[in-house]
Design a protein around this motif. Structure first.
Motif, mmCIF file in Angstrom:
data_model
loop_
_atom_site.group_PDB
_atom_site.id
_atom_site.type_symbol
_atom_site.label_atom_id
_atom_site.label_comp_id
_atom_site.label_asym_id
_atom_site.label_seq_id
_atom_site.Cartn_x
_atom_site.Cartn_y
_atom_site.Cartn_z
ATOM 1 N N UNK A 272 -1.767 -6.563 -4.142
ATOM 2 C CA UNK A 272 -1.380 -7.289 -5.349
ATOM 3 C C UNK A 272 -1.470 -6.354 -6.555
ATOM 4 N N UNK B 97 4.985 -14.436 -1.045
ATOM 5 C CA UNK B 97 4.311 -15.044 -2.180
ATOM 6 C C UNK B 97 5.130 -14.925 -3.461
ATOM 7 N N UNK B 98 5.022 -15.947 -4.300
ATOM 8 C CA UNK B 98 5.543 -15.872 -5.646
ATOM 9 C C UNK B 98 4.581 -15.124 -6.554
ATOM 10 N N UNK B 99 4.984 -14.965 -7.811
ATOM 11 C CA UNK B 99 4.160 -14.205 -8.747
ATOM 12 C C UNK B 99 3.033 -15.032 -9.345
ATOM 13 N N UNK C 295 -4.915 -4.218 -6.186
ATOM 14 C CA UNK C 295 -5.962 -4.925 -5.473
ATOM 15 C C UNK C 295 -5.474 -5.218 -4.053
ATOM 16 N N UNK D 53 1.516 -9.589 -10.413
ATOM 17 C CA UNK D 53 2.447 -9.783 -9.297
ATOM 18 C C UNK D 53 1.837 -10.683 -8.225
ATOM 19 N N UNK D 54 2.693 -11.176 -7.371
ATOM 20 C CA UNK D 54 2.208 -11.917 -6.221
ATOM 21 C C UNK D 54 1.707 -10.957 -5.164
ATOM 22 N N UNK D 55 1.426 -11.497 -4.002
ATOM 23 C CA UNK D 55 0.914 -10.697 -2.901
ATOM 24 C C UNK D 55 2.073 -10.171 -2.063
ATOM 25 N N UNK E 48 -2.747 -7.493 2.475
ATOM 26 C CA UNK E 48 -1.823 -7.709 1.368
ATOM 27 C C UNK E 48 -2.233 -6.837 0.188
#
Lengths: 114, 116
Positions: B38, A105-107, B88, B42-44, B36
């Motif tokens: 987070x 995943x991207x941010x 999270x 930020x992304x996952x 995942x």
């Protein structure tokens, strides 16, 4: 690139304007996904690309949303005539070939419609 | 309806304590299962995944998860939490096994707070 890159990281737009969100996947990844993360709905799938084709666009919430992918690489998610309910974080992910390969995943792009 | 449930919206633990985050799914067949994490802004990041085989899977950062078919659960555990684990956590499933789709369905997430 080293990871999935999204731009802009933040976008504030006025209601009714169009916006474009960009995703640069990891080089060589054929599968690309857009998700939306909002307070009320959690993480929702929007659209999936395999190469330049979108076999699954069932998650796009309305016809104001569209996406394309060119050269099997960069993808753009376009939202026309933005509404306040479009405010969310839009996440892009890519994986080597889809299926059971890991998605990176991207941010995200935080979109705020005022 | 098909769904992924994370019953705990927010969990607070002390640093060094053990942790278990719950996840249940309701699908006809066993999906692929993921956790995942987070961090803010930020992304996952993928912690671990289960496709088949050993029902106890090890992930990064000292996390593990156990798949229990009879309970349709995939709970995440860590024996000793560190302050840097505050984030999270999302449970996700992929139900299109064998296809190239790879679409993920996510739970609503569990926010973890760690007290020093």
């Amino acid at each position: 690139g080293a990871g999935v890159s999204q731009s802009p990281s933040n976008k504030v737009t006025e209601k009714g304007k169009d916006v474009e969100l960009r995703c640069d996947p990891i080089s060589g990844h054929t599968a690309l996904y857009w998700y939306r993360q909002s307070l009320g709905q959690g993480l929702e799938f929007l659209i999936y690309f395999q190469g330049n084709s979108a076999p699954d666009k069932s998650g796009l919430p309305s016809d104001r949303f569209s996406a394309e992918r060119t050269g099997g690489s960069v993808s753009t998610l376009t939202i026309q005539r933005t509404q306040q309910e479009d405010s969310a974080v839009y996440l892009c992910a890519s994986s080597r070939r889809g299926g059971d390969t890991e998605a990176f995943f991207g941010q995200g792009t935080r979109l705020t419609v005022v | 309806a098909q769904s992924v449930t994370q019953p705990d919206i927010h969990i607070t633990v002390s640093e060094g304590a053990s942790l278990e985050l719950r996840c249940n799914y309701s699908y006809g067949a066993t999906p692929y299962l993921f956790w995942y994490v987070q961090s803010p802004g930020q992304g996952l990041q993928l912690l671990l995944k289960y496709f088949s085989g050993d029902t106890l899977v090890q992930g990064i950062k000292g996390f593990e998860a156990e798949f229990k078919r009879s309970q349709s659960s995939f709970n995440l555990r860590k024996p000793s939490v560190h302050w840097s684990d505050a984030a999270e956590y999302f449970c996700a499933v992929e139900i299109d096994r064998g296809s190239t789709l790879g679409r993920l369905y996510f739970g609503r997430g569990t926010q973890l707070t760690v007290w020093p």
